[in-house]
Design an enzyme around this catalytic site. Structure first.
Site, mmCIF file in Angstrom:
data_model
loop_
_atom_site.group_PDB
_atom_site.id
_atom_site.type_symbol
_atom_site.label_atom_id
_atom_site.label_comp_id
_atom_site.label_asym_id
_atom_site.label_seq_id
_atom_site.Cartn_x
_atom_site.Cartn_y
_atom_site.Cartn_z
ATOM 1 N N GLY A 188 1.010 -1.149 0.099
ATOM 2 C CA GLY A 188 0.168 0.373 -0.407
ATOM 3 C C GLY A 188 0.865 1.492 0.002
ATOM 4 O O GLY A 188 0.569 2.220 0.328
ATOM 5 N N ASP A 216 12.073 -8.522 3.914
ATOM 6 C CA ASP A 216 11.018 -7.429 4.947
ATOM 7 C C ASP A 216 9.695 -6.956 4.290
ATOM 8 O O ASP A 216 9.904 -6.372 3.630
ATOM 9 C CB ASP A 216 11.774 -6.832 5.784
ATOM 10 C CG ASP A 216 12.325 -7.970 6.271
ATOM 11 O OD1 ASP A 216 12.743 -8.993 6.800
ATOM 12 O OD2 ASP A 216 13.874 -7.644 6.277
ATOM 13 N N HIS A 244 -5.151 0.585 9.325
ATOM 14 C CA HIS A 244 -6.299 1.581 10.172
ATOM 15 C C HIS A 244 -7.084 1.485 9.386
ATOM 16 O O HIS A 244 -8.000 2.270 9.228
ATOM 17 C CB HIS A 244 -5.454 2.569 10.581
ATOM 18 C CG HIS A 244 -5.513 3.835 9.647
ATOM 19 N ND1 HIS A 244 -4.918 5.472 10.073
ATOM 20 C CD2 HIS A 244 -4.868 3.849 8.537
ATOM 21 C CE1 HIS A 244 -4.880 5.913 9.414
ATOM 22 N NE2 HIS A 244 -4.424 5.178 8.232
HETATM 23 C C1 LIG Z 1 -3.290 5.670 3.598
HETATM 24 S S1 LIG Z 1 -3.010 4.931 2.253
HETATM 25 C C2 LIG Z 1 -1.616 4.929 2.610
HETATM 26 C C3 LIG Z 1 -0.211 5.123 1.235
HETATM 27 C C4 LIG Z 1 1.420 4.992 1.843
HETATM 28 N N1 LIG Z 1 1.446 4.268 2.706
HETATM 29 C C5 LIG Z 1 1.722 6.492 2.766
HETATM 30 O O1 LIG Z 1 1.535 6.622 3.422
HETATM 31 O O2 LIG Z 1 2.056 7.054 1.537
HETATM 32 C C6 LIG Z 1 -3.425 3.838 1.614
HETATM 33 C C7 LIG Z 1 -3.048 2.567 0.459
HETATM 34 O O3 LIG Z 1 -3.995 1.845 0.537
HETATM 35 C C8 LIG Z 1 -4.042 1.397 -0.752
HETATM 36 N N2 LIG Z 1 -4.353 0.298 -1.446
HETATM 37 C C9 LIG Z 1 -5.740 0.419 -0.561
HETATM 38 N N3 LIG Z 1 -6.206 -1.015 -1.284
HETATM 39 C C10 LIG Z 1 -5.283 -1.522 -1.924
HETATM 40 C C11 LIG Z 1 -5.719 -3.060 -1.725
HETATM 41 N N4 LIG Z 1 -6.587 -3.876 -1.782
HETATM 42 N N5 LIG Z 1 -3.881 -3.274 -2.774
HETATM 43 C C12 LIG Z 1 -3.154 -2.920 -2.192
HETATM 44 N N6 LIG Z 1 -3.249 -1.587 -1.614
HETATM 45 C C13 LIG Z 1 -4.351 -1.085 -1.809
HETATM 46 C C14 LIG Z 1 -4.673 3.026 -1.215
HETATM 47 O O4 LIG Z 1 -3.625 2.839 -2.573
HETATM 48 C C15 LIG Z 1 -3.482 3.879 -0.397
HETATM 49 O O5 LIG Z 1 -2.156 3.726 -1.685
#
Ligand SMILES: C[S@@+](CC[C@H](N)C(=O)[O-])C[C@H]1O[C@@H](n2cnc3c(N)ncnc32)[C@H](O)[C@@H]1O
Length: 344
Positions: free
Chosen positions: A197, A240, A248
């Site tokens: 993500g 890792d 969250h």
């Molecule tokens: C709260 S954001 C955090 C983004 C990143 N980690 C950051 O802090 O900049 C949540 C991320 O999860 C991704 N996401 C949501 N559903 C997902 C899925 N099924 N598989 C992979 N990523 C996903 C969203 O596209 C988004 O980029």
């Protein structure tokens, strides 16, 4: 149940508490107004403390609004976004505070996109149906209001996708600058890291710059990866794992599923594999009232809009155990957020 009998000051204090919370949106909306007008940018570009009349001129606002602008500045002083002083002519002047410096466009760590999403109608309108939602089957108020999840809506609307990705990147720039400086021991021994993500890759870029020996890969949804400067969608992962502000967003059951998959992908216990989690650990200790309140605000926002939650250490421990992890470390050094390391 009988009422606790209140008289005199106690009764008025109880009333004032209710008023304070009925009008609690005033802080958010005054801040939103300051950003709509670009007040932090104007004060920043002014280069020295600005008077009310200089601010009025810079904003190109009619002098009939002088008193209203003064009252807006007064509440921004009260909420800690503006510092007040006086100049040689005994006129009141305004300066930015550490918080409002984060709302200046030229600041590479600005939180403007985050503020735009956070106080915008998309995330605030669903709150109006929170009471009704408790009696409805939809998993979030956001879905009741929009007929779909935030992630699906973002995949259909490039401007929302870009704004949200920028909001996340803003936040990540700020957080990760502190993390790589103050928590370097978490990363030093790693060779490769998958950012699950990972959005448009800001976390991965900052880690790669600070620790050039770590090979970082990003995993995210196709529409997010497509909007990233230089990342690729991957199907199989090794190394890792870091999950930065991800768990969250999800229910306990989904977190267990995500972490089980992570456990399958990381090196074994003997090889020192671990998952690094950056998220909040809710601390209800009243001595940290302001930080706890921020965490509880986030928790409610996650419930209303994303179906996610902020968790206490006890709740995290249950998820780690259910996902098959045997050891964990938590460093609550990032004010409202913590860095956690979990081991198979
Ligand atoms: C709260 S954001 C955090 C983004 C990143 N980690 C950051 O802090 O900049 C949540 C991320 O999860 C991704 N996401 C949501 N559903 C997902 C899925 N099924 N598989 C992979 N990523 C996903 C969203 O596209 C988004 O980029």
């Amino acid at each position: 149940m009988a009422f606790v009998e209140l008289k005199g000051v106690g009764l008025l204090e109880a009333q004032a508490h209710v008023w304070n919370h009925i009008l609690g949106y005033t802080n958010s909306m005054s801040l939103k107004c300051a950003l709509q007008l670009g007040i932090p940018d104007i004060i920043h570009h002014h280069g020295r403390p600005i008077t009310l009349s200089e601010l009025l001129t810079a904003l190109a606002i009619s002098s009939t609004k002088t008193d209203s602008l003064w009252r807006l500045m007064r509440i921004l002083v009260h909420s800690g976004f503006i510092a007040r002083g006086t100049n040689r002519n005994e006129e009141e002047t305004y300066l930015l505070t550490p918080s409002s410096q984060l709302l200046v466009k030229e600041n590479s760590m600005n939180m403007l996109a985050f503020a735009q999403v956070g106080v915008g109608p998309l995330l605030t309108t669903p709150w109006n149906s929170l009471g009704a939602w408790f009696r409805q089957p939809e998993s979030t108020c956001f879905e009741m209001a929009n007929g779909t999840t935030f992630w699906d809506l973002a995949s259909q609307h490039p401007e929302l996708n870009n704004l949200f990705n920028e909001a996340m990147a803003n936040d990540t720039r700020l957080l990760m600058t502190v993390v790589v400086r103050d928590c370097s021991e978490v990363f030093r021994s790693l060779r490769s890291l998958v950012d699950v993500g990972g959005g448009t890759g800001t976390t991965a870029r900052i880690i790669s710059e600070a620790f050039p020996h770590i090979k970082c890969t990003i995993l995210d949804l196709p529409h997010v990866v497509a909007a990233s400067p230089e990342s690729t969608m991957i199907n199989s992962i090794g190394g890792d794992i870091i999950v930065q502000w991800i768990l969250h967003d999800w229910s306990d059951e989904d977190c267990v599923k995500i972490l089980r998959r992570c456990k399958e992908a990381i090196p074994s216990k003997e090889e020192g594999g671990k998952v690094i989690i950056l998220d909040m650990v809710v601390n209800e200790d009243m001595r940290h009232h302001k930080s706890t309140e921020t965490q509880l605000f986030f928790d409610m926002m996650m419930m209303v809009n994303f179906g996610g939650k902020e968790r206490s250490e006890f709740e995290w421990l249950k998820i780690f155990t259910d996902a098959g992890f045997t050891q964990y470390k938590i460093k609550p050094i990032l004010d409202v957020r913590s860095i956690m390391e979990i081991y198979p």
